[in-house]
Motif scaffolding. Sequence first.
Motif, PDB file in Angstrom:
ATOM      1  N   SER A 269      78.793  -7.759  47.203  1.00 19.81           N
ATOM      2  CA  SER A 269      78.485  -6.403  47.652  1.00 19.81           C
ATOM      3  C   SER A 269      78.098  -5.557  46.452  1.00 19.81           C
ATOM      4  O   SER A 269      78.505  -5.811  45.319  1.00 19.81           O
ATOM      5  N   LYS A 270      77.293  -4.553  46.728  1.00 17.97           N
ATOM      6  CA  LYS A 270      76.687  -3.746  45.669  1.00 17.97           C
ATOM      7  C   LYS A 270      77.706  -3.206  44.679  1.00 17.97           C
ATOM      8  O   LYS A 270      77.446  -3.151  43.480  1.00 17.97           O
ATOM      9  N   GLU A 271      78.846  -2.775  45.212  1.00 15.99           N
ATOM     10  CA  GLU A 271      79.844  -2.153  44.337  1.00 15.99           C
ATOM     11  C   GLU A 271      80.346  -3.130  43.283  1.00 15.99           C
ATOM     12  O   GLU A 271      80.828  -2.722  42.232  1.00 15.99           O
ATOM     13  N   ASP A 272      80.244  -4.405  43.595  1.00 14.82           N
ATOM     14  CA  ASP A 272      80.776  -5.398  42.661  1.00 14.82           C
ATOM     15  C   ASP A 272      79.747  -5.877  41.647  1.00 14.82           C
ATOM     16  O   ASP A 272      80.004  -6.806  40.887  1.00 14.82           O
ATOM     17  N   ILE A 273      78.581  -5.285  41.665  1.00 11.73           N
ATOM     18  CA  ILE A 273      77.546  -5.750  40.747  1.00 11.73           C
ATOM     19  C   ILE A 273      77.201  -4.645  39.756  1.00 11.73           C
ATOM     20  O   ILE A 273      76.857  -3.529  40.146  1.00 11.73           O
ATOM     21  N   SER A 274      77.280  -4.969  38.487  1.00 15.07           N
ATOM     22  CA  SER A 274      76.949  -3.961  37.473  1.00 15.07           C
ATOM     23  C   SER A 274      75.437  -3.928  37.270  1.00 15.07           C
ATOM     24  O   SER A 274      74.726  -4.877  37.614  1.00 15.07           O
ATOM     25  N   ASP A 275      74.953  -2.850  36.693  1.00 14.49           N
ATOM     26  CA  ASP A 275      73.532  -2.759  36.373  1.00 14.49           C
ATOM     27  C   ASP A 275      73.103  -3.912  35.474  1.00 14.49           C
ATOM     28  O   ASP A 275      72.027  -4.471  35.638  1.00 14.49           O
ATOM     29  N   GLU A 276      73.969  -4.245  34.524  1.00 10.36           N
ATOM     30  CA  GLU A 276      73.629  -5.350  33.601  1.00 10.36           C
ATOM     31  C   GLU A 276      73.428  -6.640  34.376  1.00 10.36           C
ATOM     32  O   GLU A 276      72.493  -7.386  34.131  1.00 10.36           O
ATOM     33  N   ALA A 277      74.343  -6.900  35.309  1.00  8.48           N
ATOM     34  CA  ALA A 277      74.238  -8.141  36.068  1.00  8.48           C
ATOM     35  C   ALA A 277      72.949  -8.149  36.895  1.00  8.48           C
ATOM     36  O   ALA A 277      72.228  -9.148  36.936  1.00  8.48           O
ATOM     37  N   TYR A 278      72.654  -7.013  37.502  1.00  9.11           N
ATOM     38  CA  TYR A 278      71.404  -6.919  38.254  1.00  9.11           C
ATOM     39  C   TYR A 278      70.214  -7.198  37.344  1.00  9.11           C
ATOM     40  O   TYR A 278      69.290  -7.928  37.685  1.00  9.11           O
ATOM     41  N   ASN A 279      70.232  -6.592  36.165  1.00  8.55           N
ATOM     42  CA  ASN A 279      69.094  -6.733  35.261  1.00  8.55           C
ATOM     43  C   ASN A 279      68.960  -8.148  34.714  1.00  8.55           C
ATOM     44  O   ASN A 279      67.859  -8.663  34.565  1.00  8.55           O
ATOM     45  N   GLU A 280      70.089  -8.754  34.403  1.00  8.25           N
ATOM     46  CA  GLU A 280      70.018 -10.129  33.896  1.00  8.25           C
ATOM     47  C   GLU A 280      69.501 -11.067  34.982  1.00  8.25           C
ATOM     48  O   GLU A 280      68.745 -11.988  34.715  1.00  8.25           O
ATOM     49  N   PHE A 281      69.919 -10.814  36.190  1.00  4.23           N
ATOM     50  CA  PHE A 281      69.431 -11.654  37.288  1.00  4.23           C
ATOM     51  C   PHE A 281      67.919 -11.486  37.431  1.00  4.23           C
ATOM     52  O   PHE A 281      67.178 -12.453  37.633  1.00  4.23           O
ATOM     53  N   TYR A 282      67.477 -10.259  37.290  1.00  8.01           N
ATOM     54  CA  TYR A 282      66.030  -9.999  37.340  1.00  8.01           C
ATOM     55  C   TYR A 282      65.298 -10.833  36.286  1.00  8.01           C
ATOM     56  O   TYR A 282      64.276 -11.457  36.556  1.00  8.01           O
ATOM     57  N   LYS A 283      65.853 -10.842  35.085  1.00  7.17           N
ATOM     58  CA  LYS A 283      65.196 -11.570  33.998  1.00  7.17           C
ATOM     59  C   LYS A 283      65.129 -13.063  34.315  1.00  7.17           C
ATOM     60  O   LYS A 283      64.167 -13.744  33.968  1.00  7.17           O
ATOM     61  N   HIS A 284      66.146 -13.536  34.981  1.00  4.43           N
ATOM     62  CA  HIS A 284      66.189 -14.947  35.357  1.00  4.43           C
ATOM     63  C   HIS A 284      65.107 -15.275  36.384  1.00  4.43           C
ATOM     64  O   HIS A 284      64.334 -16.214  36.217  1.00  4.43           O
ATOM     65  N   VAL A 285      65.003 -14.486  37.436  1.00  5.19           N
ATOM     66  CA  VAL A 285      64.011 -14.840  38.467  1.00  5.19           C
ATOM     67  C   VAL A 285      62.584 -14.468  38.063  1.00  5.19           C
ATOM     68  O   VAL A 285      61.640 -15.094  38.528  1.00  5.19           O
ATOM     69  N   SER A 286      62.436 -13.485  37.204  1.00  2.00           N
ATOM     70  CA  SER A 286      61.080 -13.022  36.903  1.00  2.00           C
ATOM     71  C   SER A 286      60.519 -13.648  35.637  1.00  2.00           C
ATOM     72  O   SER A 286      59.337 -13.552  35.384  1.00  2.00           O
ATOM     73  N   HIS A 287      61.366 -14.262  34.830  1.00  2.00           N
ATOM     74  CA  HIS A 287      60.963 -14.767  33.520  1.00  2.00           C
ATOM     75  C   HIS A 287      60.491 -13.624  32.633  1.00  2.00           C
ATOM     76  O   HIS A 287      59.719 -13.814  31.717  1.00  2.00           O
ATOM     77  N   ASP A 288      60.915 -12.448  32.945  1.00  2.00           N
ATOM     78  CA  ASP A 288      60.563 -11.266  32.158  1.00  2.00           C
ATOM     79  C   ASP A 288      61.699 -11.021  31.163  1.00  2.00           C
ATOM     80  O   ASP A 288      62.834 -11.376  31.420  1.00  2.00           O
ATOM     81  N   PHE A 289      61.382 -10.409  30.032  1.00  2.00           N
ATOM     82  CA  PHE A 289      62.426 -10.106  29.063  1.00  2.00           C
ATOM     83  C   PHE A 289      62.901  -8.669  29.174  1.00  2.00           C
ATOM     84  O   PHE A 289      63.859  -8.273  28.552  1.00  2.00           O
ATOM     85  N   GLN A 290      62.148  -7.882  29.933  1.00  6.26           N
ATOM     86  CA  GLN A 290      62.471  -6.460  29.958  1.00  6.26           C
ATOM     87  C   GLN A 290      63.171  -6.057  31.242  1.00  6.26           C
ATOM     88  O   GLN A 290      63.176  -6.788  32.216  1.00  6.26           O
ATOM     89  N   GLU A 291      63.753  -4.880  31.206  1.00  7.77           N
ATOM     90  CA  GLU A 291      64.463  -4.395  32.384  1.00  7.77           C
ATOM     91  C   GLU A 291      63.453  -4.119  33.494  1.00  7.77           C
ATOM     92  O   GLU A 291      62.329  -3.729  33.220  1.00  7.77           O
ATOM     93  N   PRO A 292      63.874  -4.261  34.733  1.00  6.18           N
ATOM     94  CA  PRO A 292      62.957  -3.957  35.835  1.00  6.18           C
ATOM     95  C   PRO A 292      62.744  -2.451  35.971  1.00  6.18           C
ATOM     96  O   PRO A 292      63.523  -1.656  35.458  1.00  6.18           O
ATOM     97  N   TRP A 293      61.710  -2.089  36.698  1.00 10.64           N
ATOM     98  CA  TRP A 293      61.418  -0.666  36.940  1.00 10.64           C
ATOM     99  C   TRP A 293      62.314  -0.132  38.061  1.00 10.64           C
ATOM    100  O   TRP A 293      62.789   0.981  38.011  1.00 10.64           O
ATOM    101  N   ALA A 294      62.510  -0.954  39.067  1.00 12.82           N
ATOM    102  CA  ALA A 294      63.371  -0.537  40.184  1.00 12.82           C
ATOM    103  C   ALA A 294      63.843  -1.766  40.947  1.00 12.82           C
ATOM    104  O   ALA A 294      63.255  -2.833  40.828  1.00 12.82           O
ATOM    105  N   ARG A 295      64.918  -1.601  41.705  1.00  8.34           N
ATOM    106  CA  ARG A 295      65.403  -2.727  42.492  1.00  8.34           C
ATOM    107  C   ARG A 295      65.816  -2.261  43.880  1.00  8.34           C
ATOM    108  O   ARG A 295      66.032  -1.072  44.116  1.00  8.34           O
TER     109      ARG A 295
END
Length: 638
Positions: free
Chosen positions: A245-271
């Motif tokens: 659930s959203k409350e259990d996910i930190s911004d860092e975790a969201y961003n790291e997951f983004y980097k994993h699926v996107s192969h991007d090194f930078q933070e996403p613009w929005a989620r």
Amino acid sequence: MTTAEQKVTLGFEAEVKQLLNLMIHSLYSNKEIFLRELVSNASDAIDKLRFLALTHEALYEGDAELKVRIEFDKANRTISITDNGVGMNREEVQQNIGTIARSGTRKFFESLTGDEAKDSQLIGQFGVGFYSSFIVADKVVLETRKAGHNQSDGVRWESTGEGDYTLETIDRPERGTRVTLHLRADEDEFLDGWKLRSIIRKFSDHISVPILMTKDKVTGDDEEEKATEVEWETINSASALWAKSKEDISDEAYNEFYKHVSHDFQEPWARLHSRVEGTNEYTLLLYVPAHAPFDLWDRDAKRGVRLYVRKVFIMEDTEKLMPRYLRFVRGVIDSDSLPLNVSREILQENKQLEKIRSGAVKKVLGLLEDIAANEPEKYATFWKEFGSVLKEGPIEDFKNRERIAKLLRFASTHTGSDAQTVSLADYLARMPEDQDKIYYITAESYGAAANSPHLEVFRKKGVEVLLLHDRVDEWLVGYLTEYEGKHLQSVAKGNLDLSKLGEDEATDKEQQEKLTEELKPLTERVKTALGDSVSDVRISHRLTESASCLISEDYGLSRTMERIMKAAGQQVPASKPVLEINPGHAIVNHLKHEADEQRFNDLARILFDQAVLSEGGQLDDPSQFVHRINSLLQGLMQ
Ligand code: ADP
Ligand code: MG
């Protein structure tokens, strides 16, 4: 054949070498990312195996306990990352590790500037993946065996990252891949369980397969005891991030997951993270990147959105999960209701998947609307990166046309800048009551649009015109013909009727008709002089300064579109423009009384050629144009 004979040394592609050098320098300050990249690859390999094993269980070879292990060896100064995923055969190793088999590579290299700070940004966007190992290692060994193949079909790849690598066939009983890094001289900090754990927790906690490390032991020096007492423990949370659930996910975790699926090194613009309940239940964790990837314009690029069914990876194929105009979206869609053993073929025409896709599209549009409304400056950064892609929306997605139209931004005569910041709603809000159309001009550049003679009367009357100068705009206006009941009208097409827009002699209807009638002999004569080049010659009500301009008929292709098609080598349907001449202009006035036939013809032709030039077009015979101008100039000098 012995193993030794099978060992070959191969050169990296020149580009790999260049990339390695650059990367080592520019990513050094961020060097621990190598671990994230290797764990990310291991997790992908496991996902792939799990999918294949849905239909070929034998691929598990009796070991369905999927995991990633991380070990380090202080004495030999190595770190290794081992997975029991899908593995690779020899060709695959060569393909995936020896080359950069990624689209957009050339463009990436072309865009490098030599400025380290800028280039490291670019490298981040490009994604370096496996090669990031060389930031901390001066030798990397990859051993792998593909699931379901013989143990004698193992492969060892080895490189110091300096131009070549070796490949050899080895015996490898375990399926999957092991990457061993021989650390560079100063990198001993990584030979530490605590350090490695903290990096994994920071970067890879979201990885859904267990990542194991051996427990740190406090036992004595007894060698035998050491060997038997190895105890593994899972160091990540090993659950699918999107299922939490959203409350259990930190911004860092969201961003790291983004980097994993996107192969991007930078933070996403929005989620956007959302769960859709009902008969067709699914979870979306989708991101919009901050920067356009290098393969944004590559039609074959398929990466981006991954489909899972109850946390099992099924496929990564953006096209089936997102329309093309949202191809920049990255993330995961996890369905609860699709069958697990669904094949890619079945998915092609699956109704449920269709619904999921259209639900996901609505959510993404909602996210964009939200930011456009509440954070316009942030939205502007998105528009700069992906605006021209989103403009494909009204063309591709009829159902959502209205919604997408609201998200579009354009340059306009109102702002006087090439920045695309004006929405159709802004335009409507500024529009005087008696104006009933949204006016626009298309051109191949902002300059050509902003300085077009077609705008003269609009400037004079203070009527705003949208300046469309993206390639895709031509197509866009072909599909987006109306907004909130207002017709979109090109200022370079058809007969303009601006009489409603305020009192003004030039646009007064009666006055115009009178003038047209009066000057009929002139327009007829010009038309005869230009022969085949024009379909008609008319008295203009658009021009206030320029002598002439070309327009196309209301329903024909626009002049810009014709040029784009010609430039692309396409057949352009034969159509002739209408030449409009400005009755208030000195040349036109002069023509009324020009008796010399040759001079009249020359001036008429010059009016036509000028009009072509001012819309950014090319003359069929430029030297004739120069010749005509020169003979007129010489006339002046006599
Ligand atoms: P990316 O992950 O962005 O594709 P990488 O450089 O990280 O780029 O990896 C290149 C390719 O090498 C991967 O796409 C995959 O095909 C292959 N690969 C890398 N690591 C592994 C692994 N542990 N198991 C199987 N294949 C792998
Ligand atoms: Mg990778």
